[in-house]
Motif scaffolding. Structure first.
Motif, PDB file in Angstrom:
ATOM      1  N   ALA A 288      99.117  61.405   4.506  1.00 49.38           N
ATOM      2  CA  ALA A 288      98.830  60.064   5.153  1.00 49.38           C
ATOM      3  C   ALA A 288      98.156  60.157   6.396  1.00 49.38           C
ATOM      4  CB  ALA A 288     100.304  59.208   5.494  1.00 49.38           C
ATOM      5  N   ALA A 289      98.603  61.215   7.221  1.00 48.16           N
ATOM      6  CA  ALA A 289      97.807  61.418   8.694  1.00 48.16           C
ATOM      7  C   ALA A 289      96.351  61.934   8.165  1.00 48.16           C
ATOM      8  CB  ALA A 289      98.449  62.198   9.484  1.00 48.16           C
ATOM      9  N   PHE A 290      96.131  62.588   7.314  1.00 46.58           N
ATOM     10  CA  PHE A 290      94.800  63.136   6.893  1.00 46.58           C
ATOM     11  C   PHE A 290      93.869  61.991   6.525  1.00 46.58           C
ATOM     12  CE2 PHE A 290      91.891  65.348   3.608  1.00 46.58           C
ATOM     13  CZ  PHE A 290      91.151  65.750   4.696  1.00 46.58           C
ATOM     14  N   ALA A 291      94.644  61.164   5.597  1.00 42.63           N
ATOM     15  CA  ALA A 291      93.736  59.903   5.241  1.00 42.63           C
ATOM     16  C   ALA A 291      93.283  58.991   6.243  1.00 42.63           C
ATOM     17  CB  ALA A 291      94.629  59.099   3.963  1.00 42.63           C
ATOM     18  N   ARG A 292      94.095  58.918   7.191  1.00 39.91           N
ATOM     19  CA  ARG A 292      93.701  58.000   8.553  1.00 39.91           C
ATOM     20  C   ARG A 292      92.656  58.821   9.239  1.00 39.91           C
ATOM     21  NH1 ARG A 292      99.218  56.737   8.930  1.00 39.91           N
ATOM     22  NH2 ARG A 292      99.820  54.711   8.593  1.00 39.91           N
ATOM     23  N   SER A 293      92.821  60.079   9.193  1.00 40.86           N
ATOM     24  CA  SER A 293      91.792  60.645   9.931  1.00 40.86           C
ATOM     25  C   SER A 293      90.221  60.559   9.300  1.00 40.86           C
ATOM     26  CB  SER A 293      92.144  62.004  10.226  1.00 40.86           C
ATOM     27  OG  SER A 293      92.103  62.897   8.941  1.00 40.86           O
ATOM     28  N   LEU A 294      90.374  60.315   8.094  1.00 34.47           N
ATOM     29  CA  LEU A 294      88.933  60.232   7.235  1.00 34.47           C
ATOM     30  C   LEU A 294      88.522  58.580   7.319  1.00 34.47           C
ATOM     31  CD1 LEU A 294      89.613  62.343   4.257  1.00 34.47           C
ATOM     32  CD2 LEU A 294      88.271  62.909   6.222  1.00 34.47           C
ATOM     33  N   GLY A 295      89.342  57.819   7.956  1.00 35.58           N
ATOM     34  CA  GLY A 295      88.967  56.592   7.874  1.00 35.58           C
ATOM     35  C   GLY A 295      89.582  55.633   6.951  1.00 35.58           C
ATOM     36  N   LEU A 296      90.299  56.190   6.225  1.00 35.69           N
ATOM     37  CA  LEU A 296      91.145  55.295   5.084  1.00 35.69           C
ATOM     38  C   LEU A 296      92.132  54.180   5.765  1.00 35.69           C
ATOM     39  CD1 LEU A 296      91.558  57.689   2.211  1.00 35.69           C
ATOM     40  CD2 LEU A 296      89.811  56.104   2.514  1.00 35.69           C
ATOM     41  N   ARG A 297      92.390  53.121   5.223  1.00 26.35           N
ATOM     42  CA  ARG A 297      93.415  52.372   5.914  1.00 26.35           C
ATOM     43  C   ARG A 297      94.061  51.494   4.417  1.00 26.35           C
ATOM     44  NH1 ARG A 297      92.234  54.846   9.514  1.00 26.35           N
ATOM     45  NH2 ARG A 297      91.819  54.339  11.421  1.00 26.35           N
ATOM     46  N   ASP A 341     102.245  54.514   4.850  1.00 24.62           N
ATOM     47  CA  ASP A 341     101.932  55.948   4.737  1.00 24.62           C
ATOM     48  C   ASP A 341     102.300  56.132   3.153  1.00 24.62           C
ATOM     49  OD1 ASP A 341     101.768  56.366   7.230  1.00 24.62           O
ATOM     50  OD2 ASP A 341     103.652  57.861   7.627  1.00 24.62           O
ATOM     51  N   LEU A 342     103.047  55.424   2.432  1.00 26.83           N
ATOM     52  CA  LEU A 342     103.089  55.413   0.981  1.00 26.83           C
ATOM     53  C   LEU A 342     101.919  54.966   0.306  1.00 26.83           C
ATOM     54  CD1 LEU A 342     106.804  54.198   0.723  1.00 26.83           C
ATOM     55  CD2 LEU A 342     106.198  56.546   0.570  1.00 26.83           C
ATOM     56  N   ALA A 343     101.309  53.772   0.822  1.00 28.31           N
ATOM     57  CA  ALA A 343     100.215  53.641   0.328  1.00 28.31           C
ATOM     58  C   ALA A 343      98.932  54.598   0.493  1.00 28.31           C
ATOM     59  CB  ALA A 343      99.800  52.109   0.789  1.00 28.31           C
ATOM     60  N   LEU A 344      98.784  55.090   1.693  1.00 28.52           N
ATOM     61  CA  LEU A 344      97.629  55.917   1.840  1.00 28.52           C
ATOM     62  C   LEU A 344      97.979  57.260   1.121  1.00 28.52           C
ATOM     63  CD1 LEU A 344      97.409  55.657   5.657  1.00 28.52           C
ATOM     64  CD2 LEU A 344      95.567  55.108   4.029  1.00 28.52           C
ATOM     65  N   ASP A 345      99.316  57.651   0.967  1.00 33.24           N
ATOM     66  CA  ASP A 345      99.353  58.987   0.080  1.00 33.24           C
ATOM     67  C   ASP A 345      99.008  58.565  -1.308  1.00 33.24           C
ATOM     68  OD1 ASP A 345     100.930  61.277  -0.231  1.00 33.24           O
ATOM     69  OD2 ASP A 345     102.410  60.375  -1.541  1.00 33.24           O
ATOM     70  N   ALA A 346      99.243  57.469  -1.884  1.00 37.71           N
ATOM     71  CA  ALA A 346      98.943  57.111  -3.079  1.00 37.71           C
ATOM     72  C   ALA A 346      97.306  57.180  -3.199  1.00 37.71           C
ATOM     73  CB  ALA A 346      99.537  56.143  -3.663  1.00 37.71           C
ATOM     74  N   ARG A 347      96.677  56.473  -2.200  1.00 34.38           N
ATOM     75  CA  ARG A 347      95.394  56.569  -2.498  1.00 34.38           C
ATOM     76  C   ARG A 347      94.841  57.598  -2.194  1.00 34.38           C
ATOM     77  NH1 ARG A 347      91.492  52.595   1.447  1.00 34.38           N
ATOM     78  NH2 ARG A 347      92.728  50.993   0.587  1.00 34.38           N
ATOM     79  N   ALA A 348      95.206  58.641  -1.352  1.00 29.92           N
ATOM     80  CA  ALA A 348      94.576  59.941  -0.894  1.00 29.92           C
ATOM     81  C   ALA A 348      94.569  60.713  -2.305  1.00 29.92           C
ATOM     82  CB  ALA A 348      95.360  60.770   0.213  1.00 29.92           C
ATOM     83  N   LEU A 349      95.885  60.724  -3.010  1.00 27.74           N
ATOM     84  CA  LEU A 349      95.989  61.385  -4.317  1.00 27.74           C
ATOM     85  C   LEU A 349      95.127  60.848  -5.443  1.00 27.74           C
ATOM     86  CD1 LEU A 349     100.018  61.839  -4.529  1.00 27.74           C
ATOM     87  CD2 LEU A 349      98.364  63.563  -3.812  1.00 27.74           C
ATOM     88  N   ALA A 350      94.735  59.604  -5.559  1.00 25.04           N
ATOM     89  CA  ALA A 350      93.999  59.049  -6.341  1.00 25.04           C
ATOM     90  C   ALA A 350      92.458  59.782  -6.075  1.00 25.04           C
ATOM     91  CB  ALA A 350      94.051  57.570  -6.289  1.00 25.04           C
ATOM     92  N   LEU A 351      92.036  59.685  -4.955  1.00 27.79           N
ATOM     93  CA  LEU A 351      90.773  60.389  -4.662  1.00 27.79           C
ATOM     94  C   LEU A 351      90.799  61.644  -4.202  1.00 27.79           C
ATOM     95  CD1 LEU A 351      89.984  57.422  -1.826  1.00 27.79           C
ATOM     96  CD2 LEU A 351      89.427  57.545  -4.224  1.00 27.79           C
ATOM     97  N   ALA A 352      91.660  62.563  -4.674  1.00 26.32           N
ATOM     98  CA  ALA A 352      91.755  63.966  -4.312  1.00 26.32           C
ATOM     99  C   ALA A 352      90.567  64.579  -4.878  1.00 26.32           C
ATOM    100  CB  ALA A 352      92.910  64.626  -4.950  1.00 26.32           C
ATOM    101  N   GLU A 353      89.962  64.101  -5.784  1.00 15.91           N
ATOM    102  CA  GLU A 353      88.573  65.059  -6.130  1.00 15.91           C
ATOM    103  C   GLU A 353      87.335  64.666  -5.133  1.00 15.91           C
ATOM    104  OE1 GLU A 353      87.453  65.620 -10.264  1.00 15.91           O
ATOM    105  OE2 GLU A 353      88.779  63.990 -10.875  1.00 15.91           O
ATOM    106  N   ARG A 354      87.689  63.638  -4.405  1.00 15.42           N
ATOM    107  CA  ARG A 354      86.543  63.347  -3.691  1.00 15.42           C
ATOM    108  C   ARG A 354      86.843  63.394  -2.089  1.00 15.42           C
ATOM    109  NH1 ARG A 354      84.608  57.724  -5.455  1.00 15.42           N
ATOM    110  NH2 ARG A 354      86.710  57.511  -6.012  1.00 15.42           N
ATOM    111  N   LEU A 355      88.138  63.534  -1.860  1.00 17.66           N
ATOM    112  CA  LEU A 355      88.411  63.566  -0.594  1.00 17.66           C
ATOM    113  C   LEU A 355      88.120  64.705   0.236  1.00 17.66           C
ATOM    114  CD1 LEU A 355      90.091  61.100   0.910  1.00 17.66           C
ATOM    115  CD2 LEU A 355      92.266  62.759   0.497  1.00 17.66           C
ATOM    116  N   VAL A 356      87.998  65.840  -0.176  1.00 19.85           N
ATOM    117  CA  VAL A 356      87.331  66.907   0.415  1.00 19.85           C
ATOM    118  C   VAL A 356      86.395  67.666  -0.637  1.00 19.85           C
ATOM    119  CG1 VAL A 356      89.605  67.617   1.505  1.00 19.85           C
ATOM    120  CG2 VAL A 356      89.527  68.373  -0.742  1.00 19.85           C
ATOM    121  N   PRO A 357      85.417  68.463   0.062  1.00 18.17           N
ATOM    122  CA  PRO A 357      84.522  68.981  -0.718  1.00 18.17           C
ATOM    123  C   PRO A 357      85.084  69.827  -1.898  1.00 18.17           C
ATOM    124  CG  PRO A 357      83.794  69.351   1.358  1.00 18.17           C
ATOM    125  CD  PRO A 357      85.428  68.957   1.601  1.00 18.17           C
ATOM    126  N   ASP A 358      84.588  69.798  -3.265  1.00 11.20           N
ATOM    127  CA  ASP A 358      85.062  70.441  -4.335  1.00 11.20           C
ATOM    128  C   ASP A 358      86.785  70.152  -4.503  1.00 11.20           C
ATOM    129  OD1 ASP A 358      84.526  71.874  -6.608  1.00 11.20           O
ATOM    130  OD2 ASP A 358      85.051  73.638  -5.759  1.00 11.20           O
TER     131      ASP A 358
END
Length: 438
Positions: A288-297, A341-358
């Motif tokens: 969740a903290a990593f997702a926030r650092s990338l600008g996800l809300r 945090d739960l919502a950001l965790d779910a969103r980050a996992l859904a975007l895992a392929e694009r959240l970080v390079p490769d």
């Protein structure tokens, strides 16, 4: 129409030398607590009061009530009213965020008439004395000198001399005899003012009553359907505030008792599965903290949906929501942060392929967890085993596997080896028989 009836738990008042508990309860039903220290506001938020009347607070020998915990109260939907003493200071400092200043002293700080926090400082006793005041706050000297001038008990010069003398005396030593003795006054003026000044009404007490009254009026309005205070526009709570919540917030249990969250955390740390629980929680918090650092809300709707899913899996019906969260030591603001945090965790996992390079695919995550948990081997053996076959157990050296011909054989034995002999059936007659190890 009669105004809604307040419960004592609706208003929490932090009081000490400024006003007695009996005097506060004569103004409105309220729960009276001692002068506030750092963390005391956080401690009461899970109990969901409607308003807080912050009057007295400790300083000097103990950390003072934090600004961020008052903002946490507003974030949790609890209105904060400050006046008379520490409350007047915090109200002036946090007025733009929604803390409401009440009374004359708060107005002086708000308008810049007063700037020094020492103006409200005094020495007082502990709970065993009822927090009785031993010395005189400078604001009372100002109010008394102003009253003496208005009623012609003192000239403007004499009033100014009183304030100047009082300001030069440390708060631990400031009393009326000390002020009158230090002021440059004629003997007749000293006698006259010595009789007048102590009779001037206590300014702090008047402001404290007004603060409790304002908090009670707001709580009644909430009972009648008024909305909670606006949430302050502030960043997420910093680490020291989150840890203070864990140490100070209380878990309000259904039976009416309360357990400090710090005691619950200490008990959790002694559990055999403490490491696993902490690792799981840290992973969620880090994602969740990593997702926030990338600008996800997380939107309010996403957070609400995440909370509903969590509570549904926990078997908590909507009518028991507030009680369940209070038992977990969560106020409304902390509960919303958890849901975000739960919502950001779910969103980050859904975007895992694009959240970080490769980034990793969903299948990769499934495979990693399955390999670590043992589910991979379980499924691999299930896929490979014939109907009715027994699973292979790597943990046991005595494991047997079923022979396709119906017998049983040792793990790792050759398919051509008989279970009753170490001699190969296909051994060449000229090949020497293998020796058994000694």
């Amino acid at each position: 129409m009669r105004p809604p009836r307040l419960r004592p738990a609706d208003v929490v008042a932090f009081l000490g030398p400024s006003l007695s508990p009996a005097a506060a309860r004569a103004v409105a039903p309220c729960r009276v607590l001692p002068p506030a220290r750092a963390g005391d506001v956080l401690a009461v938020l899970p109990e969901r009061p409607l308003a807080i009347a912050l009057v007295d607070g400790l300083f000097d020998t103990t950390p003072s009530v934090w600004h961020r915990e008052l903002l946490a109260a507003l974030d949790a939907g609890v209105a904060v009213f400050g006046g008379a003493s520490m409350g007047a200071l915090r109200a002036a400092e946090l007025a733009r965020f929604g803390v409401v200043g009440v009374g004359r002293i708060a107005a002086w700080y708000r308008d810049g008439v007063l700037v020094d926090d020492g103006e409200v400082a005094l020495l007082h006793g502990g709970a065993e004395t009822g927090f009785r005041a031993f010395t005189l706050p400078l604001v009372q000297v100002r109010a008394a000198a102003d009253a003496a001038r208005r009623e012609r008990a003192a000239s403007a010069r004499e009033a100014a001399a009183l304030v100047a003398a009082a300001a030069a005396i440390p708060y631990r030593e400031r009393t009326w005899p000390a002020v009158l003795g230090a002021a440059r006054l004629a003997p007749a003026a000293r006698t006259r003012l010595g009789a007048f000044l102590p009779r001037v009404p206590d300014l702090k007490a008047a402001d404290a009553r007004a603060t409790v009254e304002a908090a009670a009026a707001f709580a009644r309005a909430r009972r009648a359907g008024a909305p909670p205070p606006p949430r302050p526009e502030v960043p997420p709570p910093p680490s020291h505030l989150r840890r203070a919540r864990l140490a100070r917030a209380a878990s309000a249990l259904p039976g009416g008792g309360a357990v400090p969250s710090g005691a619950v955390v200490a008990a959790l740390a002694r559990r055999p599965d403490a490491g696993r629980l902490a690792a799981d929680g840290l992973r969620r918090a880090l994602v969740a903290a990593f997702a926030r650092s990338l600008g996800l809300r997380a939107s309010d709707d996403e957070a609400a949906a995440a909370e509903r899913t969590w509570l549904s899996r926990a078997g908590v019906p909507p009518r028991r929501r507030a009680a369940f969260l209070a038992a977990l030591g969560l106020d409304e603001g902390a509960a919303r942060r958890l849901a975000e945090d739960l919502a950001l965790d779910a969103r980050a996992l859904a975007l895992a392929e694009r959240l970080v390079p490769d980034g990793p695919a969903w299948q990769e995550g499934l495979a990693l967890a399955a390999r670590l948990s043992g589910a991979w081997l379980e499924e691999a053996l299930r896929v490979a085993a014939p109907p009715g076959g027994s699973p292979f157990d790597f943990a046991s050296p005595r494991t047997r596997r079923r022979d396709p011909r119906g017998g049983r054989r040792k793990a790792g034995a050759s398919r051509s080896q008989s279970p009753s002999s170490s001699q190969s059936r296909s051994r060449s007659p000229s090949r020497p028989r293998p020796r058994s190890p000694r």
